[in-house]
Write a protein that holds these residues in place. Structure first.
Motif, PDB file in Angstrom:
ATOM      1  N   PHE A  97     -22.855 -50.601   0.119  1.00  0.00           N
ATOM      2  CA  PHE A  97     -23.341 -51.920   0.842  1.00  0.00           C
ATOM      3  C   PHE A  97     -22.795 -52.976  -0.054  1.00  0.00           C
ATOM      4  O   PHE A  97     -22.696 -53.987   0.775  1.00  0.00           O
ATOM      5  N   SER A  99     -24.828 -54.232   8.115  1.00  0.00           N
ATOM      6  CA  SER A  99     -26.153 -54.517   8.280  1.00  0.00           C
ATOM      7  C   SER A  99     -26.972 -53.964   9.449  1.00  0.00           C
ATOM      8  O   SER A  99     -27.752 -53.408   9.084  1.00  0.00           O
ATOM      9  N   GLU A 100     -26.080 -53.701  10.465  1.00  0.00           N
ATOM     10  CA  GLU A 100     -26.541 -53.135  11.636  1.00  0.00           C
ATOM     11  C   GLU A 100     -26.906 -51.543  11.282  1.00  0.00           C
ATOM     12  O   GLU A 100     -27.833 -51.029  11.719  1.00  0.00           O
ATOM     13  N   ARG A 146     -29.595 -50.921   9.305  1.00  0.00           N
ATOM     14  CA  ARG A 146     -31.134 -50.926  10.005  1.00  0.00           C
ATOM     15  C   ARG A 146     -31.193 -49.888  11.262  1.00  0.00           C
ATOM     16  O   ARG A 146     -32.378 -49.672  11.550  1.00  0.00           O
ATOM     17  N   HIS A 200     -32.096 -51.996   0.872  1.00  0.00           N
ATOM     18  CA  HIS A 200     -30.917 -52.914   1.260  1.00  0.00           C
ATOM     19  C   HIS A 200     -31.313 -53.758   2.326  1.00  0.00           C
ATOM     20  O   HIS A 200     -30.813 -54.791   2.437  1.00  0.00           O
ATOM     21  N   LEU A 201     -32.498 -53.667   3.216  1.00  0.00           N
ATOM     22  CA  LEU A 201     -32.849 -54.526   3.961  1.00  0.00           C
ATOM     23  C   LEU A 201     -33.725 -55.720   3.293  1.00  0.00           C
ATOM     24  O   LEU A 201     -33.267 -56.961   3.880  1.00  0.00           O
TER      25      LEU A 201
END
Ligand SMILES: Nc1ncnc2c1ncn2[C@@H]1O[C@H](COP(=O)(O)OP(=O)(O)OP(=O)(O)O)[C@@H](O)[C@H]1O
Ligand SMILES: [Mg+2]
Lengths: 344, 279
Positions: free
Chosen positions: B214, B235-236, B239, B256-257
């Protein structure tokens, strides 16, 4: 950021240049070996015929070392090129009948080299098609074909009787082959020396480095953009030409060619010599040839019936207990003496 | 991802079978110039196989590979390398008897089309030597450049594995777990080197350590059982609930979110260090 257009530090670059220069430098044992080899012609003129045989064997072994030690191709049929070279030179000398260009030995060497290079280049494509075991069989098969051809084409080769009437002229129109073989030895040794210098130069070139890379890791060699097979074609061709010259030397200095030049034992002997001397070292071929011949003579004199047994035993022991053959021993000693890296 | 026209590397319906096993399953993929892409997936997902197909180490069972829009599916490894596709191997592929200097000199000689020259001594091309030393110094190999590769510590060998792939200035560099087997303390250095590569070089990183992934990647593909499972901006992907379920540990994705990607020292999850093995 890693800057791919960056330059090396001054110190780093000069260190690197010095490193490369040092690697390819001639070392004193090399000078000693060649001076010694030439001196033998004058120190022991009565043994010149024997020395001549060693020089030819050394060149033959050198040619296999290029193929086996640098290109990494295990060939059991390298004798084919030796035999071809011998016949080409023999036939030329016969056609020249002692005078003119055709009978000039150096011209004979050149034509043998070109002819064997050509045959080597063509057959290299067959050899490189397969993997290790297939390669072995192809080299062996090609050699058997040539041996049989020589046998069948008796009208040209003299068949089992051998090629008669081989009369090489004067070397460069100047030196005659004498009865005691001193000029023959000097001629063979000079040829060996010149071709050795060429081989040494090629091995230390970018081409030579890429051969070592291919042998070391063919997958990575391909991944850095090396056309592996094309390089191996080149090395095999060079090895074939060298073997042809060795065969030509034998035909010229003995003024005779028989089917024996094509026999399998030559391919086997030369393989033994290269392994015995040290694979991929160039000098191993020369030292191996000398050691092989000396051992052979000593053992044959001491135990005429069992010499093969003892030769085999020594070979097995050497291969099992000394890594890198005789050259492995020699470089080990040299490094201990000088405290630095080995010879080229 | 971006349209095929500006992609440096692409595949179309790529399939590779090993007997009954489908190691690469109908993968259509496209990589834009200058990409910072991560390829992730569980062990045995087919990541290395995919890289082998891209680089030509393995022939595909069916499908195509495009380099700069050109169909290179039938090209051998060396030809793709010359066209600007470089890679590192999960298990080091080095020349044990060479020195780092010779290794990079070799790679650069080939890149400069000087590798077949047989009538001059290797190391007399100033441009090659200068460039080789510069790269070695930048990759922290300057002090060991005259040492035998086979006797270097594993971490240094891993750096050389990257150096040899970077040296020819490829358009695309595929990094198959470059930090695999490297001790925790040295992983950071490897990521820093990868991050510092020229912007115009398209990079594909295979890596199990999610912190590193990431931190590095702008886009991610997730490979599961040979097929592209999910792909998109980092990022997507992080998620995506399917990804959490199949591949990422729930807690790790939460991490990471909730917190922005760490910019400094690489800490935490060692992930699958991989079975790097010896050279
Ligand atoms: N040469 C081969 N012959 C047969 N099966 C193979 C071969 N190479 C890979 N496989 C199989 O294909 C599948 C994918 O392997 P691959 O090495 O591509 O996975 P990977 O995603 O790189 O895994 P890892 O994260 O462990 O490196 C595995 O099941 C593997 O066993
Ligand atoms: Mg893998």
């Amino acid at each position: 950021m890693i800057d791919t257009a960056a330059h090396a530090t001054q110190g780093g670059e000069s260190r690197a240049m010095a490193y490369f220069a040092e690697r390819a430098k001639w070392r004193w044992p090399e000078f000693a070996l060649w001076i010694g080899a030439f001196a033998l012609a004058f120190l022991f003129p009565s043994r010149a015929l024997l020395f001549n045989e060693v020089a030819i064997l050394a060149l033959f072994a050198l040619s296999l070392d290029i193929v086996l030690g640098y290109a990494g191709i295990v060939s059991l049929g390298h004798g084919a090129f030796f035999g071809l070279g011998a016949y080409v030179a023999g036939l030329l000398a016969k056609a020249g009948a002692g005078a003119g260009l055709l009978s000039d030995p150096t011209f004979g060497l050149l034509i043998s080299a070109i002819f064997c290079a050509f045959v080597g280049y063509i057959t290299s494509f067959l050899v490189l098609r397969g993997a290790d075991l297939t390669r072995l069989m192809v080299t062996l098969g090609v050699a058997l074909i040539f041996a049989e051809l020589a046998n069948r084409m008796a009208w040209l080769t003299g068949g089992a009787d051998g090629l008669q009437g081989v009369m090489p002229g004067k070397i460069l129109g100047l030196f005659e082959f004498d009865l005691f073989g001193r000029n023959a030895y000097l001629y063979s040794l000079t040829t060996l020396f010149l071709l050795f210098i060429v081989a040494r130069k090629v091995i230390n070139s970018p081409f030579g480095v890429s051969l070592r890379a291919i042998k070391g890791n063919a997958l990575r060699a391909g991944a850095v953009g090396i056309n592996v097979n094309r390089r191996l074609n080149g090395a095999y061709t060079l090895g074939a030409a060298y073997a042809g010259v060795a065969g030509a030397l034998l035909a010229q200095t003995t003024a005779f060619v028989s089917l024996d030049v094509m026999e399998f034992h030559r391919s086997a002997d030369v393989m033994l010599i290269v392994i015995f001397g040290g694979v991929g070292t160039l000098y191993g071929a020369i030292i191996g040839a000398a050691a092989f011949k000396i051992l052979y003579d000593l053992l044959a004199a001491a135990t005429p019936q069992y010499w093969q047994f003892w030769l085999g035993l020594i070979l097995v022991l050497l291969v099992l207990f000394v890594r890198g053959g005789i050259m492995g021993l020699v470089t080990g000693v040299y490094q201990r003496l000088t405290g630095k890296g080995g010879a080229a | 991802m971006s349209q095929a026209s500006n992609s440096v590397l692409a595949t179309k319906n790529l399939v590779r079978r090993f007997g009954g096993l489908v190691a690469t399953n109908d993968v259509t993929f496209s990589l834009p110039a200058g990409a910072r892409h991560a390829l992730i997936g569980p062990n045995g997902a087919g990541k290395t196989t995919f890289v082998n197909l891209l680089s030509g180490v393995l022939p595909p069972t069916s499908g195509q590979v495009f380099l700069d829009g050109q169909d290179v599916s039938a090209w051998p490894v060396f030809k793709r390398a010359r066209a600007g596709l470089s890679r590192t191997f999960q298990i080091n592929q080095l020349f044990a008897d060479f020195t780092p200097l010779e290794t990079i000199g070799l790679a650069l000689s080939e890149a400069h089309s000087e590798g077949a020259q047989f009538w001059r001594r290797a190391g007399t091309s100033r441009a090659v030597v200068d460039e080789a030393v510069a790269i070695l110094e930048q990759l922290d190999l300057g002090d060991v450049m005259e040492h035998r590769v086979g006797s270097l510590p594993y971490g240094k060998q891993r750096l050389l594995e990257i150096a040899i792939a970077v040296a020819p200035k490829p358009k695309v560099l595929l990094l198959d777990e470059p930090a695999a087997g490297v001790p925790e303390g040295e992983r950071e250095q490897i990521l820093e080197i990868v991050e510092a590569l020229p912007k115009e070089m398209a990079l594909v990183l295979i890596e199990h350590d999610m912190d590193l992934v990431f931190r590095f990647a702008k886009t991610i593909s997730v490979l599961v059982q040979g097929a592209l499972f999910v792909e998109g901006p980092a990022s997507e992907v992080a998620r995506d609930p399917r990804v959490r379920q199949v591949y990422l540990g729930e807690s790790e994705v939460e991490h990471h979110l909730d917190t922005p990607p760490p910019g400094g020292a690489g800490h935490g999850h060692a992930g699958e260090a991989g079975r790097g093995g010896a050279a």
